[in-house]
Scaffold this motif. Sequence first.
Motif, PDB file in Angstrom:
ATOM      1  N   LEU A 112       0.830  -1.206   0.000  1.00 61.21           N
ATOM      2  CA  LEU A 112       0.000   0.000   0.000  1.00 61.21           C
ATOM      3  C   LEU A 112       0.867   1.260   0.000  1.00 61.21           C
ATOM      4  O   LEU A 112       0.528   2.256  -0.657  1.00 61.21           O
ATOM      5  CB  LEU A 112      -0.924   0.005   1.214  1.00 61.21           C
ATOM      6  CG  LEU A 112      -2.058  -1.029   1.211  1.00 61.21           C
ATOM      7  CD1 LEU A 112      -2.863  -0.934   2.495  1.00 61.21           C
ATOM      8  CD2 LEU A 112      -2.976  -0.832  -0.001  1.00 61.21           C
ATOM      9  N   GLY A 113       1.981   1.224   0.716  1.00 59.99           N
ATOM     10  CA  GLY A 113       2.891   2.365   0.712  1.00 59.99           C
ATOM     11  C   GLY A 113       3.464   2.630  -0.671  1.00 59.99           C
ATOM     12  O   GLY A 113       3.540   3.784  -1.118  1.00 59.99           O
ATOM     13  N   ASP A 114       3.853   1.558  -1.362  1.00 64.21           N
ATOM     14  CA  ASP A 114       4.368   1.710  -2.729  1.00 64.21           C
ATOM     15  C   ASP A 114       3.288   2.262  -3.650  1.00 64.21           C
ATOM     16  O   ASP A 114       3.565   3.118  -4.509  1.00 64.21           O
ATOM     17  CB  ASP A 114       4.856   0.362  -3.261  1.00 64.21           C
ATOM     18  CG  ASP A 114       6.135  -0.105  -2.572  1.00 64.21           C
ATOM     19  OD1 ASP A 114       6.791   0.739  -1.932  1.00 64.21           O
ATOM     20  OD2 ASP A 114       6.461  -1.303  -2.672  1.00 64.21           O
ATOM     21  N   MET A 115       2.057   1.770  -3.489  1.00 61.24           N
ATOM     22  CA  MET A 115       0.962   2.248  -4.322  1.00 61.24           C
ATOM     23  C   MET A 115       0.670   3.723  -4.049  1.00 61.24           C
ATOM     24  O   MET A 115       0.370   4.489  -4.980  1.00 61.24           O
ATOM     25  CB  MET A 115      -0.295   1.407  -4.069  1.00 61.24           C
ATOM     26  CG  MET A 115      -0.179  -0.040  -4.523  1.00 61.24           C
ATOM     27  SD  MET A 115      -1.620  -1.042  -4.076  1.00 61.24           S
ATOM     28  CE  MET A 115      -2.883  -0.288  -5.104  1.00 61.24           C
ATOM     29  N   MET A 116       0.762   4.123  -2.781  1.00 62.54           N
ATOM     30  CA  MET A 116       0.523   5.520  -2.437  1.00 62.54           C
ATOM     31  C   MET A 116       1.585   6.422  -3.079  1.00 62.54           C
ATOM     32  O   MET A 116       1.263   7.489  -3.627  1.00 62.54           O
ATOM     33  CB  MET A 116       0.524   5.683  -0.922  1.00 62.54           C
ATOM     34  CG  MET A 116       0.335   7.117  -0.449  1.00 62.54           C
ATOM     35  SD  MET A 116      -1.285   7.788  -0.915  1.00 62.54           S
ATOM     36  CE  MET A 116      -2.316   6.930   0.290  1.00 62.54           C
ATOM     37  N   VAL A 117       2.838   6.006  -3.007  1.00 63.42           N
ATOM     38  CA  VAL A 117       3.912   6.807  -3.623  1.00 63.42           C
ATOM     39  C   VAL A 117       3.694   6.904  -5.130  1.00 63.42           C
ATOM     40  O   VAL A 117       3.799   7.997  -5.721  1.00 63.42           O
ATOM     41  CB  VAL A 117       5.287   6.188  -3.307  1.00 63.42           C
ATOM     42  CG1 VAL A 117       6.382   6.875  -4.117  1.00 63.42           C
ATOM     43  CG2 VAL A 117       5.596   6.298  -1.817  1.00 63.42           C
ATOM     44  N   ASP A 118       3.380   5.788  -5.770  1.00 61.15           N
ATOM     45  CA  ASP A 118       3.126   5.809  -7.210  1.00 61.15           C
ATOM     46  C   ASP A 118       1.964   6.729  -7.551  1.00 61.15           C
ATOM     47  O   ASP A 118       2.016   7.485  -8.541  1.00 61.15           O
ATOM     48  CB  ASP A 118       2.828   4.396  -7.713  1.00 61.15           C
ATOM     49  CG  ASP A 118       4.056   3.495  -7.679  1.00 61.15           C
ATOM     50  OD1 ASP A 118       5.170   4.024  -7.533  1.00 61.15           O
ATOM     51  OD2 ASP A 118       3.887   2.260  -7.802  1.00 61.15           O
ATOM     52  N   SER A 119       0.920   6.666  -6.730  1.00 56.74           N
ATOM     53  CA  SER A 119      -0.253   7.510  -6.985  1.00 56.74           C
ATOM     54  C   SER A 119       0.085   8.986  -6.832  1.00 56.74           C
ATOM     55  O   SER A 119      -0.381   9.829  -7.618  1.00 56.74           O
ATOM     56  CB  SER A 119      -1.393   7.132  -6.031  1.00 56.74           C
ATOM     57  OG  SER A 119      -1.798   5.795  -6.217  1.00 56.74           O
ATOM     58  N   LEU A 120       0.899   9.324  -5.833  1.00 54.33           N
ATOM     59  CA  LEU A 120       1.283  10.724  -5.640  1.00 54.33           C
ATOM     60  C   LEU A 120       2.138  11.228  -6.793  1.00 54.33           C
ATOM     61  O   LEU A 120       1.982  12.375  -7.236  1.00 54.33           O
ATOM     62  CB  LEU A 120       2.033  10.869  -4.314  1.00 54.33           C
ATOM     63  CG  LEU A 120       1.178  10.808  -3.043  1.00 54.33           C
ATOM     64  CD1 LEU A 120       2.062  10.753  -1.809  1.00 54.33           C
ATOM     65  CD2 LEU A 120       0.241  12.020  -2.974  1.00 54.33           C
ATOM     66  N   VAL A 121       3.045  10.376  -7.284  1.00 54.20           N
ATOM     67  CA  VAL A 121       3.884  10.790  -8.413  1.00 54.20           C
ATOM     68  C   VAL A 121       3.030  11.039  -9.649  1.00 54.20           C
ATOM     69  O   VAL A 121       3.172  12.069 -10.334  1.00 54.20           O
ATOM     70  CB  VAL A 121       4.950   9.711  -8.695  1.00 54.20           C
ATOM     71  CG1 VAL A 121       5.686  10.017  -9.994  1.00 54.20           C
ATOM     72  CG2 VAL A 121       5.951   9.634  -7.545  1.00 54.20           C
TER      73      VAL A 121
END
Length: 510
Positions: A112-121
């Motif tokens: 979920l943390g990786d997905m959040m970072v990808d979504s923010l980028v």
Amino acid sequence: MDVRLRRALDGTVYLLCWVLFTLAAAAVIFFNSSRETTLASHDAVIRPDLSGHVVLLTGPVLPDVRVPTNERIGVSVTLGKTDAPSTSALIDRYALIASQPEGPEARVREVLGDMMVDSLVRGAALGLVPIVVWLLVGAHRRRALFARPRKRRRSIALVLSLAVIGVVVAQPWSDDVETLDREESWQPLATFLGPDVPLPEELDGVQVRGDVTTSQTRRLIESAIGTYDEGKTFYRDAAESAADLQLHQPEEGQTAVLFISDRHDNIGMDRVARAVGDAGDAQAVFDGGDDTSTGSTWEAFSLDSLDAAFDDGPYADSKWAVTGNHDHGAFVGKYLGDHGWTMLDGEAVDGPAGVRLLGVGDPRSSGLGSWRDETGLSFDEVADRLADAACKADEDGDRITTILVHDANMGDEALERGCTDLVIGGHLHVQSGPTEVTGANGAVGYSYTTGTAGGAAYAIAVGAAIRRPAGITVITYADGHPVGVQPVTLDTTGVFTVGDYVPLTPSNPS
């Protein structure tokens, strides 16, 4: 108004708008995205949502399960392919993983943390689009678009057309296809199983969703509840007892290192090993391999548990490991390496507290092994290369104080040539040593084999309790050299035996 002040205000407004656009776009992307991973011995697809629950979608045979997160954000996990010989074995595996949930929880948070970072980028990039368009159009053109009634009508029509296109694409009026899960409702696990099945208190919040298609599995689930309770109780009690063990405490200038090997997927022992290390004031951990039974991707749950047990405190940045003969292929080494473990590959590295460390994975994991750029080597050939590397370092004044391998026999040649202070390994599933060895050059070193940290009698140790006595070791160092070892054994009855602290006095005439 001052021009510079006006520009600063404009820049601030643009920045705030960009932040708002970024957050809005990131939220939309995040809650409409998914990620494939391995979880609980399955291929799995993780999707974040706003349900406030962790929902486990198990497929057509077993009931779905959900538990509250106590937060607004939830997640659904759709389980896919796995490797289990039977439904009964699979359910027992679920029970054991559920009784030691730290690994899966850490894995879900990581994804979920990786997905959040990808979504923010991606949201940040999309958030720039309206601002860039606004600036490219410019104030003069914006005024011109709305200055005349005809152009104003065209602009409004364009905006409305885009909105209509968005609605048509989304089709909010369309009805979802009716499926079985829509006809079923969630019910407490206690209601699903009935009043005759006692549940552990911590399962009160668990709900399931199933119908007659899953009724045949009810008996298996009842058995799994027992496995869950037994596993949680045995390992919890062992960890609590380990915290009170009277172990040798490092003196000033000394550093203790926890040494484990041969876990063989027994995630229950991870918290116990951590408790033993804490009782001995260990500041680092060495892993001698065979963390899995086959090295397959479905065993990522075991590696997640291992990493979760040592992801904080002094261990966070002090973890070294090699792969064992059961860790077939490259998966285990790469997975641990990606999660912060230093995987030894034949190059000398700095270990904890000035230790010079050398090691390599067991060559038998793939039939024939490799040494740096050489491939297709036998066990003995890799052992010779290891000895050559240790002796070359010794000649250069960079003595290897510890060789970490899966099988301590791989370091025999280095000891016989007097090129290292200590060789440590596992593989035998029983503790042996320390055995003093005087090398050809007069140097004194030691060979030591730790027991199986997973209490493994065979290649896989997953179970509600250990199958044979589990062995864990604490090694003490001073000035980078080993000065003592202390074995700790957990019996199948749950009783600990603390071995004597054995002083080591390695010497190097040169």
